[in-house]
Motif scaffolding. Structure first.
Motif, mmCIF file in Angstrom:
data_model
loop_
_atom_site.group_PDB
_atom_site.id
_atom_site.type_symbol
_atom_site.label_atom_id
_atom_site.label_comp_id
_atom_site.label_asym_id
_atom_site.label_seq_id
_atom_site.Cartn_x
_atom_site.Cartn_y
_atom_site.Cartn_z
ATOM 1 N N ARG A 67 18.739 55.191 41.724
ATOM 2 C CA ARG A 67 17.615 55.083 41.602
ATOM 3 C C ARG A 67 16.797 56.342 39.417
ATOM 4 O O ARG A 67 16.805 56.124 39.336
ATOM 5 N N GLY A 68 17.840 57.615 39.793
ATOM 6 C CA GLY A 68 17.289 58.441 39.174
ATOM 7 C C GLY A 68 18.431 58.065 37.329
ATOM 8 O O GLY A 68 17.787 57.868 36.441
ATOM 9 N N ALA A 69 19.372 56.854 37.638
ATOM 10 C CA ALA A 69 19.699 56.567 36.773
ATOM 11 C C ALA A 69 19.274 55.990 36.386
ATOM 12 O O ALA A 69 18.946 55.661 34.645
ATOM 13 N N CYS A 70 18.991 54.225 36.423
ATOM 14 C CA CYS A 70 17.784 53.728 35.935
ATOM 15 C C CYS A 70 16.445 54.192 35.269
ATOM 16 O O CYS A 70 16.403 53.772 33.687
ATOM 17 N N LYS A 71 16.058 54.971 36.145
ATOM 18 C CA LYS A 71 15.168 55.817 34.910
ATOM 19 C C LYS A 71 16.053 56.179 33.150
ATOM 20 O O LYS A 71 14.654 56.573 32.706
ATOM 21 N N ILE A 72 16.781 56.673 33.856
ATOM 22 C CA ILE A 72 16.996 57.563 32.788
ATOM 23 C C ILE A 72 17.546 56.420 31.935
ATOM 24 O O ILE A 72 17.449 56.769 30.069
ATOM 25 N N LEU A 73 18.556 55.751 32.201
ATOM 26 C CA LEU A 73 18.402 54.753 30.555
ATOM 27 C C LEU A 73 17.256 53.810 30.239
ATOM 28 O O LEU A 73 16.820 53.399 29.289
ATOM 29 N N GLU A 74 16.216 53.794 31.426
ATOM 30 C CA GLU A 74 14.633 53.094 31.033
ATOM 31 C C GLU A 74 14.579 53.473 30.039
ATOM 32 O O GLU A 74 13.595 53.700 28.604
ATOM 33 N N ALA A 75 14.368 55.780 29.640
ATOM 34 C CA ALA A 75 13.892 55.896 29.185
ATOM 35 C C ALA A 75 14.866 56.576 28.279
ATOM 36 O O ALA A 75 14.175 56.036 26.405
ATOM 37 N N VAL A 76 16.158 55.653 27.671
ATOM 38 C CA VAL A 76 16.725 56.060 26.760
ATOM 39 C C VAL A 76 16.207 54.640 25.909
ATOM 40 O O VAL A 76 16.289 54.551 24.494
ATOM 41 N N ASP A 77 16.276 53.433 26.702
ATOM 42 C CA ASP A 77 15.866 52.136 25.901
ATOM 43 C C ASP A 77 14.908 52.605 25.351
ATOM 44 O O ASP A 77 14.151 51.836 24.196
ATOM 45 N N ALA A 78 13.437 52.967 26.288
ATOM 46 C CA ALA A 78 12.203 52.723 25.512
ATOM 47 C C ALA A 78 12.487 54.041 23.664
ATOM 48 O O ALA A 78 11.811 53.881 23.045
ATOM 49 N N ALA A 79 13.144 55.054 24.338
ATOM 50 C CA ALA A 79 13.142 55.681 22.498
ATOM 51 C C ALA A 79 13.995 55.683 21.333
ATOM 52 O O ALA A 79 13.151 54.743 20.829
ATOM 53 N N GLU A 80 14.899 54.523 21.791
ATOM 54 C CA GLU A 80 15.909 53.804 21.393
ATOM 55 C C GLU A 80 14.735 52.491 20.467
ATOM 56 O O GLU A 80 14.723 52.327 19.481
ATOM 57 N N ALA A 81 13.766 51.995 21.395
ATOM 58 C CA ALA A 81 12.430 50.637 21.185
ATOM 59 C C ALA A 81 11.653 51.524 19.798
ATOM 60 O O ALA A 81 11.366 51.114 18.939
ATOM 61 N N GLU A 82 11.430 52.554 20.275
ATOM 62 C CA GLU A 82 10.160 52.900 19.103
ATOM 63 C C GLU A 82 10.862 53.666 17.346
ATOM 64 O O GLU A 82 10.426 53.403 17.003
ATOM 65 N N ILE A 83 12.426 53.770 18.023
ATOM 66 C CA ILE A 83 13.397 54.839 16.734
ATOM 67 C C ILE A 83 13.307 53.344 15.921
ATOM 68 O O ILE A 83 12.961 53.175 15.020
ATOM 69 N N SER A 84 13.986 51.842 16.743
ATOM 70 C CA SER A 84 13.531 50.543 15.721
ATOM 71 C C SER A 84 12.711 50.253 15.532
ATOM 72 O O SER A 84 12.117 49.706 14.197
ATOM 73 N N ASN A 85 11.398 50.213 16.214
ATOM 74 C CA ASN A 85 10.375 50.147 15.619
ATOM 75 C C ASN A 85 9.578 50.684 14.638
ATOM 76 O O ASN A 85 9.559 50.364 13.300
#
Length: 300
Positions: A67-85
């Motif tokens: 459960r915690g690992a999914c939150k970590i990966l989702e946060a990383v995905d969101a951060a990378e998406a913001e940078i790419s945008n």
């Protein structure tokens, strides 16, 4: 990054329940996947999976960490998406799949234009009419005709594709023109069907005066390649059910003619399937948006 890689591998092992499948999904060897899990367990000082020669089951601590690992990966995905945008430089590889007819006629022709617009994104396209498992086969997304069975995937509808029953004039001259779905069954017309492991029984849904009805049809040939069926139909061996875009040129030239025109098939949904966790990947979003626009324009 090594710790993040370990977490990503753990999540895929947990979700797939199989070390080898998770390794294929991560495009690593099973030995590397196993080593990553061991490193993670050593770091956390807990056992995340109970292993036997045949099974791999999460422990109580494994459920908690997932459960915690999914939150970590989702946060990383969101951060990378913001940078790419912000930087507007999406990069990397996308592994995508599509049925043969759809892929050859609508997806593949648009890939070079997408690459020209996004030169740092590489496309790995796989075409197959068989049912695909996105997670087990390491796919980022798959274009799909019909209604998906896997509720664990996200779906984006692109269009409703009109379909047509058609056959070669030589077949009609030999067997006659069926005027209804009832005639297809009653007169035992040769219906050429797509068959692959796990495919449902053959039923053609037609729009009749009494509403949509499904007719169980049969024929002498079947194949797991839709273009093979089209070839057989062109040679006069039977009737096929196809999205109009796959046979439009043959209908225009007269090589194929519509069958049962007063009871047309129900349109089929064209959609894109992708994993929940990848919903924020800018590459995935860019490709889906690009292909959706191209496909919708082509279908018009």
């Amino acid at each position: 990054m090594a710790y993040l890689d370990n977490i990503q591998t753990f999540v895929r092992v947990y979700e797939l329940g199989n070390m080898s499948a998770a390794a294929r999904d991560q495009r690593i060897s099973a030995a590397v996947a196993s080593a990553r899990i061991s490193q993670l367990e050593e770091h956390l000082n807990v056992r995340l999976f109970q292993r036997t020669t045949r099974t791999l089951n999460p422990t109580e601590q494994g459920h908690m960490f997932y459960r915690g690992a999914c939150k970590i990966l989702e946060a990383v995905d969101a951060a990378e998406a913001e940078i790419s945008n912000v930087t507007m430089t999406p990069r990397g590889s996308l592994f995508i799949a599509a049925p043969l007819g759809l892929g050859r006629r609508l997806i593949a022709p648009a890939v070079p234009a997408f690459k020209e617009q996004y030169p740092l994104i590489d496309i790995r396209l796989r075409l197959s009419d068989r049912k695909l498992d996105l997670a087990a086969e390491g796919l980022d997304l798959a274009f799909f005709l019909g209604i998906p069975e896997d509720s664990n995937l996200r779906i984006r509808k692109i269009a409703d594709c009109p379909r047509v029953l058609c056959a070669a004039p030589s077949y009609i001259a030999r067997r006659g023109m069926p005027d209804s779905g009832e005639a297809l069954v009653r007169d035992k017309h040769d219906c050429l069907n797509l068959r692959y492991p796990g495919a449902p029984e053959f039923q053609w849904p037609l729009q009749t005066p009494d509403g949509v009805r499904r007719f169980s049809v049969h024929g002498p040939f079947e194949s797991d390649d839709g273009d093979v069926l089209t070839g057989w139909a062109l040679e006069g061996h039977g009737i096929i059910l196809k999205p109009v875009f796959e046979v439009a040129d043959f209908l225009k030239s007269g090589a194929l003619v519509p069958v049962v025109p007063d009871e047309p098939p129900v349109p089929i949904q064209l959609a894109c399937l992708y994993m929940h966790r990848r919903r924020q990947d800018p590459k995935t979003r860019l490709l889906i948006d690009f292909m959706a626009e191209r496909i919708q324009a082509a279908l018009k």
